[in-house]
Design an enzyme around this catalytic site. Sequence first.
Site, mmCIF file in Angstrom:
data_model
loop_
_atom_site.group_PDB
_atom_site.id
_atom_site.type_symbol
_atom_site.label_atom_id
_atom_site.label_comp_id
_atom_site.label_asym_id
_atom_site.label_seq_id
_atom_site.Cartn_x
_atom_site.Cartn_y
_atom_site.Cartn_z
ATOM 1 N N GLU A 195 2.678 -2.847 -4.661
ATOM 2 C CA GLU A 195 2.776 -2.877 -2.823
ATOM 3 C C GLU A 195 3.711 -4.060 -2.653
ATOM 4 O O GLU A 195 4.438 -4.001 -1.717
ATOM 5 C CB GLU A 195 1.354 -2.780 -2.268
ATOM 6 C CG GLU A 195 0.549 -1.580 -2.450
ATOM 7 C CD GLU A 195 -0.692 -1.919 -1.836
ATOM 8 O OE1 GLU A 195 -1.144 -1.039 -0.907
ATOM 9 O OE2 GLU A 195 -1.695 -2.586 -1.976
ATOM 10 N N CYS A 219 5.138 4.774 13.830
ATOM 11 C CA CYS A 219 4.175 4.226 13.440
ATOM 12 C C CYS A 219 3.163 3.499 14.516
ATOM 13 O O CYS A 219 2.037 3.655 14.463
ATOM 14 C CB CYS A 219 4.574 3.349 12.434
ATOM 15 S SG CYS A 219 2.858 2.504 11.507
ATOM 16 N N LYS A 277 0.665 0.517 7.643
ATOM 17 C CA LYS A 277 -0.686 0.075 7.323
ATOM 18 C C LYS A 277 -1.861 1.142 7.294
ATOM 19 O O LYS A 277 -2.686 1.304 6.659
ATOM 20 C CB LYS A 277 -1.121 -0.873 8.344
ATOM 21 C CG LYS A 277 -2.617 -1.488 8.488
ATOM 22 C CD LYS A 277 -2.934 -2.369 7.170
ATOM 23 C CE LYS A 277 -4.403 -2.723 7.027
ATOM 24 N NZ LYS A 277 -4.704 -3.168 5.733
ATOM 25 N N ASN A 322 3.788 9.605 17.300
ATOM 26 C CA ASN A 322 3.367 9.488 15.863
ATOM 27 C C ASN A 322 2.820 10.788 15.307
ATOM 28 O O ASN A 322 2.041 11.590 16.231
ATOM 29 C CB ASN A 322 2.269 8.469 15.811
ATOM 30 C CG ASN A 322 2.770 6.972 16.127
ATOM 31 O OD1 ASN A 322 3.838 6.937 15.966
ATOM 32 N ND2 ASN A 322 1.629 6.100 16.375
ATOM 33 N N GLY A 323 3.106 11.150 14.011
ATOM 34 C CA GLY A 323 2.531 12.336 13.542
ATOM 35 C C GLY A 323 3.949 13.167 12.903
ATOM 36 O O GLY A 323 4.833 12.755 12.865
ATOM 37 N N TRP A 374 8.151 4.532 11.640
ATOM 38 C CA TRP A 374 8.140 4.693 10.000
ATOM 39 C C TRP A 374 8.701 6.048 9.698
ATOM 40 O O TRP A 374 8.178 6.970 10.071
ATOM 41 C CB TRP A 374 6.736 4.373 9.574
ATOM 42 C CG TRP A 374 6.640 4.342 8.141
ATOM 43 C CD1 TRP A 374 7.118 3.043 7.451
ATOM 44 C CD2 TRP A 374 6.482 5.334 7.133
ATOM 45 N NE1 TRP A 374 6.712 3.404 5.893
ATOM 46 C CE2 TRP A 374 6.230 4.753 5.699
ATOM 47 C CE3 TRP A 374 6.018 6.515 7.294
ATOM 48 C CZ2 TRP A 374 6.007 5.590 4.936
ATOM 49 C CZ3 TRP A 374 5.654 7.352 6.155
ATOM 50 C CH2 TRP A 374 5.587 6.665 4.993
ATOM 51 N N HIS A 383 -4.215 4.757 -26.223
ATOM 52 C CA HIS A 383 -3.727 6.326 -26.264
ATOM 53 C C HIS A 383 -2.419 6.365 -25.528
ATOM 54 O O HIS A 383 -2.071 7.349 -24.782
ATOM 55 C CB HIS A 383 -4.550 6.992 -25.472
ATOM 56 C CG HIS A 383 -5.902 7.243 -26.321
ATOM 57 N ND1 HIS A 383 -6.265 7.928 -27.242
ATOM 58 C CD2 HIS A 383 -7.100 6.270 -26.248
ATOM 59 C CE1 HIS A 383 -7.401 7.792 -27.906
ATOM 60 N NE2 HIS A 383 -7.804 6.681 -27.309
ATOM 61 N N ARG A 431 2.030 -3.048 11.147
ATOM 62 C CA ARG A 431 1.882 -1.537 10.809
ATOM 63 C C ARG A 431 3.031 -1.037 9.849
ATOM 64 O O ARG A 431 2.826 -0.181 8.927
ATOM 65 C CB ARG A 431 1.490 -0.348 11.930
ATOM 66 C CG ARG A 431 0.610 -0.880 12.901
ATOM 67 C CD ARG A 431 0.258 -0.022 13.896
ATOM 68 N NE ARG A 431 0.215 1.489 13.685
ATOM 69 C CZ ARG A 431 -1.060 2.119 13.743
ATOM 70 N NH1 ARG A 431 -2.072 1.401 13.904
ATOM 71 N NH2 ARG A 431 -0.847 3.375 13.460
ATOM 72 N N GLU A 485 -6.877 -1.679 -8.815
ATOM 73 C CA GLU A 485 -6.286 -2.376 -7.546
ATOM 74 C C GLU A 485 -5.527 -3.458 -7.838
ATOM 75 O O GLU A 485 -4.526 -3.679 -7.146
ATOM 76 C CB GLU A 485 -7.792 -2.793 -6.951
ATOM 77 C CG GLU A 485 -7.594 -3.655 -5.650
ATOM 78 C CD GLU A 485 -7.070 -2.875 -4.484
ATOM 79 O OE1 GLU A 485 -6.701 -3.293 -3.597
ATOM 80 O OE2 GLU A 485 -6.756 -1.615 -4.764
ATOM 81 N N LYS A 543 -1.858 -3.633 -5.867
ATOM 82 C CA LYS A 543 -1.584 -4.954 -5.058
ATOM 83 C C LYS A 543 -0.082 -5.459 -5.653
ATOM 84 O O LYS A 543 0.724 -5.622 -4.736
ATOM 85 C CB LYS A 543 -2.371 -6.004 -5.316
ATOM 86 C CG LYS A 543 -3.677 -5.652 -4.551
ATOM 87 C CD LYS A 543 -3.496 -5.698 -2.826
ATOM 88 C CE LYS A 543 -4.473 -5.124 -2.085
ATOM 89 N NZ LYS A 543 -4.393 -3.465 -2.311
#
Length: 611
Positions: free
Chosen positions: A491, A2, A606, A100-101, A74, A507, A27, A484, A488
């Site tokens: 998360e 990361c 992040k 990274n990647g 990460w 339903h 991050r 949202e 939160k």
Amino acid sequence: MCGIVGYVGPKQATPLLLEGLRRLEYRGYDSAGLSVLQDGQIVTRKVAGKINALADLLETDCPLGTIGIAHTRWATHGAPTVRNAHPHVDCTGHFALVHNGIIENAGVLRRKLEQLGHTLGTETDTEVLVHLVEEAFTGNLEEAVADALTEVEGTYGIAVISSRDPGKIVAARLGSPLLLGLGSDGEYFVASDASAVLTHTRQVVYLDDGELAVLAPHRYVTLDLETRPVSKAISHIEWDLDTIERGGFPHFMLKEIFEQPESLRNAMRGRFLDEEGTAKLGGLERTLSEEDLASVERVIITACGTSWHAGLIGEYMIEEFARIPVEVEYASEFRYRNPVIDERSLMIAISQSGETADTLAALREGKRHGAKVFGIVNVVGSTIAREAHGGIYLHAGPEIGVASTKAFTSQVVALALFTLFMARRRHMSVLQGREIAAALRQLPGQVAEVLKRHEEIRRIAERYKDHANALYLGRGYNFPVALEGALKLKEIAYVHAEGYPAAEMKHGPIALIDESMPVVVVAPHDSVYPKIASNIEEVKARGGRVIAVTTEGNGELEGVADHIITVRRTLEMLTPVLTVIPLQLLAYHIAVLRACNVDQPRNLAKSVTVE
């Protein structure tokens, strides 16, 4: 991924690398390490776990040298172990690399390298890169890196050092952000994020895809992958170091929640044309003209996560007031379809970092089909900002907490400004335009009023901190707010939560409701309030506990909802900016009470710069 940081210059590298890693800690990561050139050899130290563990190791075993690279990982390929931590070193120990990647053809390359006699000892895709560099090396590091990368399929931001060409760092980028920091006294930095170098310089050069850089004492050069020189502009970082400190708050997330009155002012500053009752959108000054926008017949909003929720609110705004059809697409899905796009389509790409891999890929797909592309980003100089035809910078300042808060509300305001701009060029009257502009100006003060309910919301959190599930309901403009709010809670508090349109409760989700199920209902007194009030009654009839977010003066929920949190009245289109604040605070306090790592929630990063 990361985080990457590298240093070359006259100073000892290890303390600077460790400092840079700490600046990148927000991050999200699961291991950390560094490699330094010491007395002609590469010395590598790495740990599984946090940077403090690496710092403890370095206290008794610190490499000495003035060139080095470091990384926080990460995990994507391979478990978060010491063996899989970066930097990775080749068979000979002469090359070290951080990355990274994701290398998509890592399996093929691994088999090829093993047939050539290389010994690979990790589960990572990254390790193949350093062995490719070793294989390609004939005396010049940048040429070896360029040759190695011709075999790679996937994305990368890398930094490489070698004891066989010891006076330099070579960096390269394709799809993963990387910048150069131009320091004083002949020193240079490479990093994946400006925060890693801000203590030492504000002068940076952003690498673009397919570019490579060589950093050495007193010089740097930027090249393409055929090692031909590339001229690059130097950018200046405007924000201060103080903005990435906690400023007395226990967590960055709480600080950023409380910064929202100011971040909203910054998002709107200088964007109103009061007499005309409209907005101006300058910020990403590129090639998108007002005439281009006037010809738009269809809008496609593409984003991920929290930014996708902001996009849903934007859909409602644009369709209601500008009368343009809008689709909101998950960027991760959009790029793998065959979307119907043409030159009359406008794509709006929303990303806090401006580097989100899926959103960037969707943007490029839209451009390939001839669409005009409008970016809504927070980070100046980011890839989406550079590749979009035009757009809006949020100017929210650095957002360090992994769970986005102030960027979300700024994105909603940016979409409201875009809506105002487009609607006034169609059929909206100047009086209605002025009304919306006036309501937008009032939002920062109204958010500040909601924040005064901080302690009240903390007490509600104490009541529900031990519940394992939660349901969030909303209608109209506040359905995305329900999504949202649930995100939160998932998360940062690790509580299973689902957001639904309130009418959809019948339903399926209504089967879950009993006395142990808290139900958060976003119910401002708006055009759909009578409907959502009925949904609240349905929840109460089944023993559910209701936490209602409504507007001041609405006494109809007294004695019905178990808890009521009020916000100021505003235009219906702008209510999400106010109603989301209590949900941010509720998730924050529940997470703190559950002893969760609020700023660095497990398994999250992040900026998601890989697929």
